[in-house]
Design an enzyme around this catalytic site. Structure first.
Site, short mmCIF file in Angstrom:
data_model
loop_
_atom_site.label_atom_id
_atom_site.label_comp_id
_atom_site.label_asym_id
_atom_site.label_seq_id
_atom_site.Cartn_x
_atom_site.Cartn_y
_atom_site.Cartn_z
N ASP A 14 0.80 -1.22 0.00
CA ASP A 14 0.00 0.00 0.00
C ASP A 14 0.84 1.28 0.00
OD1 ASP A 14 -2.22 -1.67 0.09
OD2 ASP A 14 -2.29 -1.63 2.29
N LYS A 17 1.91 2.14 -5.03
CA LYS A 17 2.53 1.59 -6.26
C LYS A 17 1.64 1.83 -7.47
CE LYS A 17 2.54 -2.44 -4.27
NZ LYS A 17 2.15 -2.07 -2.91
N GLY A 18 0.32 1.58 -7.28
CA GLY A 18 -0.62 1.66 -8.41
C GLY A 18 -0.55 3.01 -9.08
N ALA A 40 -3.94 -7.87 -3.75
CA ALA A 40 -3.47 -6.50 -3.99
C ALA A 40 -4.66 -5.57 -4.18
CB ALA A 40 -2.59 -6.48 -5.23
N GLY A 41 -4.44 -4.30 -3.84
CA GLY A 41 -5.45 -3.28 -4.11
C GLY A 41 -4.70 -2.03 -4.51
N HIS A 42 -4.69 -1.72 -5.79
CA HIS A 42 -3.91 -0.59 -6.30
C HIS A 42 -4.86 0.51 -6.75
CE1 HIS A 42 -0.27 -3.46 -7.17
NE2 HIS A 42 -0.64 -3.44 -5.91
N ARG A 144 3.00 -28.91 -6.63
CA ARG A 144 2.87 -29.46 -7.99
C ARG A 144 1.51 -30.14 -8.24
NH1 ARG A 144 8.67 -32.16 -7.43
NH2 ARG A 144 7.69 -32.56 -5.43
N GLN A 225 2.14 -6.02 -3.19
CA GLN A 225 2.55 -6.12 -1.78
C GLN A 225 3.84 -5.31 -1.55
OE1 GLN A 225 1.60 -9.50 -3.33
NE2 GLN A 225 -0.39 -8.64 -2.88
N THR A 302 -9.63 -4.86 1.63
CA THR A 302 -10.52 -5.37 2.67
C THR A 302 -11.20 -4.26 3.48
OG1 THR A 302 -8.64 -5.49 4.18
CG2 THR A 302 -9.19 -7.50 2.97
N GLY A 303 -10.77 -3.02 3.29
CA GLY A 303 -11.37 -1.91 4.05
C GLY A 303 -10.91 -1.84 5.50
N SER A 415 5.40 12.00 -4.62
CA SER A 415 3.96 12.05 -4.86
C SER A 415 3.33 12.95 -3.81
CB SER A 415 3.38 10.64 -4.81
OG SER A 415 1.98 10.68 -4.92
P1 GDP Z 1 -0.72 0.32 -3.54
O1 GDP Z 1 -1.32 -0.95 -3.09
O2 GDP Z 1 0.74 0.39 -3.26
O3 GDP Z 1 -1.02 0.65 -4.97
O4 GDP Z 1 -1.39 1.48 -2.67
P2 GDP Z 1 -2.95 1.60 -2.32
O5 GDP Z 1 -3.68 2.06 -3.50
O6 GDP Z 1 -3.45 0.40 -1.62
O7 GDP Z 1 -2.89 2.71 -1.21
C1 GDP Z 1 -2.37 3.98 -1.44
C2 GDP Z 1 -3.45 5.02 -1.13
O8 GDP Z 1 -2.87 6.31 -1.08
C3 GDP Z 1 -4.52 5.12 -2.18
O9 GDP Z 1 -5.72 5.50 -1.57
C4 GDP Z 1 -4.03 6.21 -3.10
O10 GDP Z 1 -5.07 6.89 -3.79
C5 GDP Z 1 -3.39 7.14 -2.10
N1 GDP Z 1 -2.24 7.91 -2.57
C6 GDP Z 1 -1.24 7.52 -3.42
N2 GDP Z 1 -0.31 8.50 -3.49
C7 GDP Z 1 -0.72 9.49 -2.67
C8 GDP Z 1 -0.17 10.76 -2.27
O11 GDP Z 1 0.91 11.17 -2.68
N3 GDP Z 1 -0.88 11.49 -1.37
C9 GDP Z 1 -2.08 11.07 -0.87
N4 GDP Z 1 -2.72 11.85 0.01
N5 GDP Z 1 -2.63 9.90 -1.22
C10 GDP Z 1 -1.96 9.12 -2.09
P1 IMO Z 2 -0.82 -4.19 -2.28
O1 IMO Z 2 -0.34 -4.73 -3.60
C1 IMO Z 2 -1.00 -4.60 2.03
C2 IMO Z 2 -1.09 -8.65 3.62
C3 IMO Z 2 -2.34 -9.09 4.35
C4 IMO Z 2 -1.73 -10.02 5.38
C5 IMO Z 2 -0.63 -10.71 4.59
C6 IMO Z 2 -1.01 -12.06 4.03
O2 IMO Z 2 -2.11 -3.47 -2.36
O3 IMO Z 2 0.26 -3.41 -1.62
P2 IMO Z 2 -2.52 -12.78 1.96
O4 IMO Z 2 -3.97 -12.54 1.70
O5 IMO Z 2 -1.62 -12.21 0.92
O6 IMO Z 2 -2.21 -14.21 2.28
O7 IMO Z 2 -2.23 -11.97 3.33
O8 IMO Z 2 -0.30 -9.83 3.53
N1 IMO Z 2 -1.30 -8.15 2.25
C7 IMO Z 2 -1.22 -6.86 1.92
N2 IMO Z 2 -1.06 -5.77 2.68
N3 IMO Z 2 -1.09 -4.48 0.69
C8 IMO Z 2 -1.21 -5.56 -0.09
O9 IMO Z 2 -1.14 -5.51 -1.43
C9 IMO Z 2 -1.34 -6.82 0.52
N4 IMO Z 2 -1.51 -8.09 0.06
C10 IMO Z 2 -1.46 -8.89 1.13
O10 IMO Z 2 -2.99 -8.00 4.94
O11 IMO Z 2 -1.13 -9.27 6.40
MG MG Z 3 -2.84 -1.62 -1.84
#
Ligand code: GDP
Ligand code: IMO
Ligand code: MG
Length: 429
Positions: A14, A17-18, A40-42, A144, A225, A302-303, A415
């Site tokens: 988180d 990256k996205g 993942a959640g990007h 496997r 991740q 997952t919120g 950013s």
């Molecule tokens: P990822 O999994 O690495 O792609 O990151 P996520 O999308 O899960 O979480 C990053 C959160 O931060 C998202 O809600 C983005 O919209 C937000 N975000 C990304 N870059 C910035 C930033 O520079 N400033 C702020 N305030 N939010 C950002």
């Molecule tokens: P992105 O790509 C943050 C965490 C889960 C848990 C552990 C194992 O958005 O950065 P899993 O379901 O993979 O077996 O869970 O890894 N986890 C993440 N935490 N960002 C993610 O992806 C994650 N993907 C898995 O919360 O602690």
């Molecule tokens: Mg994420």
């Protein structure tokens, strides 16, 4: 020569990256997901519209870009279809420009049931997984016995193999975890419509990528991740089940390291972690509240509320080494706006021995580790949306420079907000 880019998280996921993949894919030909799955959640924010991608590569919002879900990814066909449909609602059409590796393992219903049942049984010691079946699907691959995307091409064989695997899972689900069994016929029936939809996307993606390399097409590799969720290098057992560090890109795509020209490590300006496990700089005070609210730190998948803390430079330096990071990207700088002072953890202390610890390793006894901080003045100005380095407050510039001097890696991207346009580039990628 075009420079291929690898983008990796240097923390616990988180990191943003996205957004960075989206920005850097503007001039690319291909964007590739290499490992992980729909855990993942990007998040991408374009003109105020927010889109969260779980399985589909983030660069696909650019309509000339081709997406690849490579062999290292574990693929849930139903999650994939759902995401394609979600994008279509946003008028983004990708069916003809998305390829899926024929050797990627599948995630099916029994993986999800097993993931959830295991976590339940672990109780207090649960990992805090996303419940998406990631761990069990990777277990099948290593053991496997996995069904892979190529198995979708032969319905008879698929049915036979599915029956056997479901038998294996039901034995554990029913006898050990006291859960209801799954029905292989129902799984097959649910799977058939998605097979039709994705049939044309199934390819030898390694060959596609090597052809792209031969044709000097630019490729962006999208990590999922973060480094400390890596199965080998992370805070085991509180990790995910794939290699989230650089090697995962090579094994997960079939592209060797000489084709990864820039390795960008993404770090938040502070730290977060979702799920359980060690987190040395974790905060439980008004600063946590500040990060949480201002950074909207709730999981994209997952919120769940993300745990928050100061930037941990000890682990960041480790991530730089683990990944051969050539550039850093600091995200969410704007979330630090308004803080009186800002801290960076530059070493740990083992409270049981009073020993100073300068490196992190996967077998540290995390319970006894206390972070030691350097403290810097904050800034009372807004950095949100700033687009040039010169316009940043000097305290923010100094903070970024300190990150560079500690890690010995240039901060080439900053950013300053969630929008695609809230970004400062100090290097022409
Ligand atoms: P990822 O999994 O690495 O792609 O990151 P996520 O999308 O899960 O979480 C990053 C959160 O931060 C998202 O809600 C983005 O919209 C937000 N975000 C990304 N870059 C910035 C930033 O520079 N400033 C702020 N305030 N939010 C950002
Ligand atoms: P992105 O790509 C943050 C965490 C889960 C848990 C552990 C194992 O958005 O950065 P899993 O379901 O993979 O077996 O869970 O890894 N986890 C993440 N935490 N960002 C993610 O992806 C994650 N993907 C898995 O919360 O602690
Ligand atoms: Mg994420």
């Amino acid at each position: 020569m075009n420079k291929n880019i690898a983008i990796l998280g240097t923390q616990w996921g988180d990191e943003g990256k996205g957004k960075i993949v989206d920005c850097l894919t503007k001039d690319a030909a291909y964007v590739v997901r290499c490992q992980g799955g729909h855990n993942a959640g990007h998040t991408l924010v374009v003109n105020g519209e927010k889109i969260i991608l779980h399985l589909i590569p983030s660069g696909l919002l650019h309509e000339n870009v081709i997406g690849v879900i490579a062999n290292g990814v574990v693929i849930s066909p139903s999650a994939l279809i759902e995401e394609i449909k979600m994008l279509e609602k946003h008028k983004i059409f990708i069916k003809n420009r998305l390829y899926i590796s024929n050797s990627a393992p599948l995630i099916l219903k029994y993986h999800i049931k097993m993931d959830i049942a295991r976590e339940k049984k672990l109780g207090f010691h649960a990992i805090g997984t996303t419940g998406r079946g990631i761990g069990p699907a990777y277990e099948d691959k290593i053991a496997r016995r996995a069904l892979r995307v190529s198995d979708l091409k032969d319905e008879k064989r698929l049915s036979e193999r599915l029956e056997k695997i479901v038998d294996y899972y039901n034995h554990q689900l029913v006898s050990f975890y006291k859960q209801k069994p799954v029905d292989y016929k129902k799984i097959l029936k649910d799977l058939l419509p998605s097979i039709d939809l994705i049939q044309d996307m199934i390819q030898d993606t390694t060959h596609i990528l090597h052809t792209a390399i031969k044709d000097n097409k630019k490729i962006v590799f999208e990590g999922a991740q973060g480094s400390f969720l890596d199965i080998d290098h992370g805070t085991y057992p509180y990790v995910t089940s794939s290699n989230t560090t650089i090697g995962g890109i090579c094994s997960g795509t079939g592209v060797g390291p000489k084709h990864l020209h820039c390795i960008i490590g993404i770090t938040k300006a502070y730290s977060t972690r979702v799920g359980n496990g060690p987190f040395p700089t974790e905060l439980f005070n008004n600063i946590d509240e500040h990060f949480s609210k201002k950074g909207n730190e709730f999981g994209s998948t997952t919120g769940r509320k993300r745990r928050t803390g100061w930037l941990d430079a000890v682990s960041l330096c480790r991530a730089v080494k683990l990944n051969s990071v050539s550039s850093l990207c600091v995200t969410k700088l704007d979330v630090l706006d308004g803080l009186k002072e800002i801290k960076i953890c530059t070493s740990y202390k083992d409270v049981s021995t009073s020993e100073k610890i300068l490196t992190v390793n996967t077998i540290n006894h995390w319970k006894n580790i206390k972070p030691i901080y350097e403290t810097y003045p904050g800034w009372n100005k807004k950095t949100l949306g700033i687009k040039t380095f010169e316009n940043l407050p000097c305290e923010a510039k100094n903070y970024l420079k300190r990150i560079e001097s500690i890690t010995k890696v240039p901060v080439d991207i900053i950013s300053t907000g969630p929008e695609r346009s809230d970004i400062i580039f100090l290097n022409n990628f």
